[in-house]
Design a protein around this motif. Structure first.
Motif, PDB file in Angstrom:
ATOM      1  N   LEU A  58      -8.215  -4.834  -2.184  1.00  0.00           N
ATOM      2  CA  LEU A  58      -6.960  -4.307  -1.589  1.00  0.00           C
ATOM      3  C   LEU A  58      -6.962  -2.811  -1.487  1.00  0.00           C
ATOM      4  N   ASP A  59      -6.326  -2.266  -0.450  1.00  0.00           N
ATOM      5  CA  ASP A  59      -6.297  -0.824  -0.194  1.00  0.00           C
ATOM      6  C   ASP A  59      -4.885  -0.475   0.359  1.00  0.00           C
ATOM      7  N   PHE A  60      -4.356   0.396  -0.412  1.00  0.00           N
ATOM      8  CA  PHE A  60      -2.994   1.061  -0.054  1.00  0.00           C
ATOM      9  C   PHE A  60      -3.127   2.385   0.617  1.00  0.00           C
ATOM     10  N   CYS A  61      -2.834   2.559   1.902  1.00  0.00           N
ATOM     11  CA  CYS A  61      -3.031   3.849   2.321  1.00  0.00           C
ATOM     12  C   CYS A  61      -1.672   4.172   2.643  1.00  0.00           C
ATOM     13  N   PHE A  62      -1.398   5.273   2.106  1.00  0.00           N
ATOM     14  CA  PHE A  62       0.344   5.904   2.418  1.00  0.00           C
ATOM     15  C   PHE A  62       0.190   7.451   2.384  1.00  0.00           C
ATOM     16  N   GLU A  63       1.068   8.197   2.159  1.00  0.00           N
ATOM     17  CA  GLU A  63       1.226   9.589   2.577  1.00  0.00           C
ATOM     18  C   GLU A  63       0.207  10.813   1.712  1.00  0.00           C
ATOM     19  N   LYS A  64      -0.030  10.108   0.620  1.00  0.00           N
ATOM     20  CA  LYS A  64      -0.764  10.926  -0.449  1.00  0.00           C
ATOM     21  C   LYS A  64      -2.290  10.420  -0.597  1.00  0.00           C
ATOM     22  N   LYS A  65      -2.998  11.436  -1.191  1.00  0.00           N
ATOM     23  CA  LYS A  65      -4.440  11.089  -1.337  1.00  0.00           C
ATOM     24  C   LYS A  65      -4.648  10.156  -2.629  1.00  0.00           C
ATOM     25  N   GLY A  66      -3.534   9.849  -3.250  1.00  0.00           N
ATOM     26  CA  GLY A  66      -3.657   8.800  -4.295  1.00  0.00           C
ATOM     27  C   GLY A  66      -2.517   8.862  -5.243  1.00  0.00           C
TER      28      GLY A  66
ATOM     29  N   LYS B 240       4.643   0.609  -6.608  1.00  0.00           N
ATOM     30  CA  LYS B 240       3.390   0.469  -6.001  1.00  0.00           C
ATOM     31  C   LYS B 240       2.077   0.263  -7.100  1.00  0.00           C
ATOM     32  N   LEU B 241       2.490   0.951  -8.118  1.00  0.00           N
ATOM     33  CA  LEU B 241       1.208   0.628  -9.192  1.00  0.00           C
ATOM     34  C   LEU B 241       1.829  -0.818  -9.971  1.00  0.00           C
ATOM     35  N   HIS B 242       2.888  -1.010 -10.024  1.00  0.00           N
ATOM     36  CA  HIS B 242       3.142  -2.546 -10.502  1.00  0.00           C
ATOM     37  C   HIS B 242       2.671  -3.593  -9.731  1.00  0.00           C
ATOM     38  N   ASN B 243       2.832  -3.475  -8.430  1.00  0.00           N
ATOM     39  CA  ASN B 243       1.809  -4.380  -7.471  1.00  0.00           C
ATOM     40  C   ASN B 243       0.724  -4.269  -7.577  1.00  0.00           C
ATOM     41  N   CYS B 244      -0.202  -3.276  -8.061  1.00  0.00           N
ATOM     42  CA  CYS B 244      -1.456  -2.951  -8.192  1.00  0.00           C
ATOM     43  C   CYS B 244      -2.037  -3.971  -9.168  1.00  0.00           C
ATOM     44  N   PHE B 245      -1.306  -3.525 -10.306  1.00  0.00           N
ATOM     45  CA  PHE B 245      -1.778  -4.154 -11.626  1.00  0.00           C
ATOM     46  C   PHE B 245      -1.489  -5.814 -11.436  1.00  0.00           C
ATOM     47  N   GLN B 246      -0.391  -6.145 -10.869  1.00  0.00           N
ATOM     48  CA  GLN B 246      -0.130  -7.461 -10.679  1.00  0.00           C
ATOM     49  C   GLN B 246      -1.371  -8.208 -10.128  1.00  0.00           C
ATOM     50  N   ALA B 247      -1.660  -7.481  -8.902  1.00  0.00           N
ATOM     51  CA  ALA B 247      -2.871  -8.021  -8.088  1.00  0.00           C
ATOM     52  C   ALA B 247      -4.356  -8.005  -8.816  1.00  0.00           C
ATOM     53  N   LEU B 248      -4.275  -7.013  -9.667  1.00  0.00           N
ATOM     54  CA  LEU B 248      -5.633  -7.026 -10.401  1.00  0.00           C
ATOM     55  C   LEU B 248      -5.560  -8.259 -11.455  1.00  0.00           C
ATOM     56  N   HIS B 249      -4.682  -8.417 -11.909  1.00  0.00           N
ATOM     57  CA  HIS B 249      -4.456  -9.482 -13.132  1.00  0.00           C
ATOM     58  C   HIS B 249      -4.372 -11.031 -12.516  1.00  0.00           C
ATOM     59  N   HIS B 250      -4.326 -10.904 -11.195  1.00  0.00           N
ATOM     60  CA  HIS B 250      -4.288 -12.029 -10.421  1.00  0.00           C
ATOM     61  C   HIS B 250      -5.692 -12.355  -9.317  1.00  0.00           C
ATOM     62  N   GLY B 251      -6.618 -11.534  -9.847  1.00  0.00           N
ATOM     63  CA  GLY B 251      -8.067 -11.911  -9.205  1.00  0.00           C
ATOM     64  C   GLY B 251      -8.509 -10.988  -8.185  1.00  0.00           C
ATOM     65  N   VAL B 252      -7.627  -9.911  -7.566  1.00  0.00           N
ATOM     66  CA  VAL B 252      -8.248  -9.222  -7.038  1.00  0.00           C
ATOM     67  C   VAL B 252      -9.066  -8.192  -7.487  1.00  0.00           C
TER      68      VAL B 252
ATOM     69  N   LYS C  60     -10.854  -5.222  -6.453  1.00  0.00           N
ATOM     70  CA  LYS C  60     -11.050  -3.752  -6.373  1.00  0.00           C
ATOM     71  C   LYS C  60      -9.613  -3.184  -5.765  1.00  0.00           C
ATOM     72  N   ILE C  61      -9.035  -2.345  -6.411  1.00  0.00           N
ATOM     73  CA  ILE C  61      -7.909  -1.842  -5.704  1.00  0.00           C
ATOM     74  C   ILE C  61      -7.861  -0.348  -5.636  1.00  0.00           C
ATOM     75  N   ARG C  62      -7.273   0.244  -4.417  1.00  0.00           N
ATOM     76  CA  ARG C  62      -7.490   1.661  -4.382  1.00  0.00           C
ATOM     77  C   ARG C  62      -6.240   2.294  -3.619  1.00  0.00           C
ATOM     78  N   LEU C  63      -5.659   3.336  -3.724  1.00  0.00           N
ATOM     79  CA  LEU C  63      -4.718   3.985  -3.137  1.00  0.00           C
ATOM     80  C   LEU C  63      -5.312   5.289  -2.628  1.00  0.00           C
ATOM     81  N   GLY C  64      -4.780   5.793  -1.567  1.00  0.00           N
ATOM     82  CA  GLY C  64      -5.165   6.911  -0.807  1.00  0.00           C
ATOM     83  C   GLY C  64      -4.374   7.188   0.448  1.00  0.00           C
ATOM     84  N   ASP C  65      -4.848   8.159   1.203  1.00  0.00           N
ATOM     85  CA  ASP C  65      -4.102   8.271   2.429  1.00  0.00           C
ATOM     86  C   ASP C  65      -4.891   7.730   3.671  1.00  0.00           C
ATOM     87  N   SER C  66      -4.491   8.270   4.829  1.00  0.00           N
ATOM     88  CA  SER C  66      -5.120   7.648   6.164  1.00  0.00           C
ATOM     89  C   SER C  66      -6.519   7.686   6.306  1.00  0.00           C
TER      90      SER C  66
END
Lengths: 259, 259
Positions: free
Chosen positions: A181-189, A225-237, A239-245
């Motif tokens: 799962l990759d979240f692309c938003f306006e910051k580098k992380g 956003k981070l809450h969603n990440c850890f939720q996903a991580l605990h339900h089998g996802v 690799k999760i990353r956050l970054g920009d475009s």
């Protein structure tokens, strides 16, 4: 047997509004070799069009309400304009995309957010992802592109948080695939200093997450956003990353979420 | 082996704008027992929204031009608002619908209409229907709902005549299925007297079609519709009917197009 890798990518509304960043992102997304799913936000375009149409933005206690006019505009702008243009641009890059909202193929079922202090109107919280339908598309080489609109069984469309859609889709796919799962938003992380774009935290585990929260380092927008990440991580996802475009590029700077 | 029957149904924009007629039509459509495909027009809603947004309707020699703003509004209103609401309403009726434009799954490929006297702007003429993709949906029990938007390989979306989309989809499906085509519009069928709604011609064959044209009986709006019908009939579509929002009901009054 090893599970096939599937990548779920969320692109935020601010990136979509920047033509150059969107072009570059869609190039990178097209070049990903794994099966993939795109979820896009909407940004401020819906607000601008609502204003032009003379629809007032309804706020209660500083929170935006999705009234009947708002869900109309969201369906037009997110479900139509943005979604279909992304699909056409991906097709032009040789990626056989299909643009969907939650009602399509009954893919994202939600229910109206419970009314406590505030009635958010046509805002839905996800109750079910139709993983077998999404998987059947991927197995045909078709790449789903979701706008953040869900629906309830009675035929109502609901505005839904894009990060939640991405996390829930990724969680559901992880029953079938090795899902990233990759979240692309306006910051580098995730930043230690919100005013310094280079202060990217390379890796956050649950312990650090709690520390950062307690110290008030994480900005308000980052918390769900981070809450969603850890939720996903605990339900089998896996690799999760956050970054920009540039997140999908090799050697991108980003924040990795780990257990 | 006998081919499976598939029904392609076009619903016109004026019927969509009538809430009661649309509700009744969607009930009848849901109850059809054959696999089916819905193509919908847009009606005047796009024009109204364009006006509200301050976009001028561009006309050349009395013909409407689809400029950059128009294709935006069409993508919002037809591809988003109308399409997704029809899908959600079908889902509520237990019909597993999926809302598509031509770019989705590369289903309807077109090219910009050739510029002769008039440059129609973003108007596309269909060059290819992706029948195998549409068929793969039907075989999964998924009911495609198309807005009349096509796309070209370079990623441009095009406004496309809804009747032509219906006819071309039906023609393409007839290679795989025993395909029937129903046009639902605001009249009970082709009329001998445009001012008398009861003057429905029960059956039109090619000979009668030519006679009616020569005698100037067929109204200008009906000409391209009938042209599409006979085109489809000559390319394998087995049964073609024109009628109003009750067309799908048993014993409906309608016009049948025959060889």
């Amino acid at each position: 047997m090893e599970k096939k890798v599937v990548k779920v990518v969320k692109i935020g509304g601010k990136l979509i509004e920047d033509e150059n960043k969107l072009r570059e992102f869609l190039n990178d997304f097209s070049e990903l070799e794994t099966p993939k799913i795109l979820i896009h936000g909407g940004g401020s375009m819906a607000t601008k069009i609502a204003q032009k149409l003379g629809y007032e933005t309804k706020m209660v206690d500083g929170r935006r309400i999705t009234d009947a006019n708002s869900i109309k505009v969201i369906t037009m702008v997110y479900g139509g304009l943005i979604n279909k243009n992304i699909v056409a641009k991906l097709q032009a890059r040789g990626t056989n995309a299909i643009g969907l909202c939650g009602a399509d193929g009954a893919s994202i079922v939600s229910k109206k957010r419970e009314v406590k202090e505030i009635d958010f109107g046509f805002v839905g919280d996800i109750v079910k992802i139709n993983a077998s339908f999404i998987s059947s598309l991927l197995e045909q080489g078709i790449i789903p592109v979701f706008s953040a609109i869900s629906y309830s069984g009675d035929g109502q469309l609901y505005n839904t948080n894009g990060d939640s859609v991405a996390a829930e889709v990724a969680k559901a796919m992880s029953a079938i695939y090795d899902t990233e799962l990759d979240f692309c938003f306006e910051k580098k992380g995730v930043l230690t200093d919100v005013d310094n774009d280079e202060s990217v935290i390379k890796e956050i585990d649950e312990q650090l997450y709690k520390q950062l929260m307690n110290r008030g380092v994480i900005s308000e927008g980052m918390l769900p956003k981070l809450h969603n990440c850890f939720q996903a991580l605990h339900h089998g996802v896996t690799k999760i990353r956050l970054g920009d475009s540039n997140l999908l590029k090799k050697n991108s700077v980003h924040t990795k979420i780990v257990k």
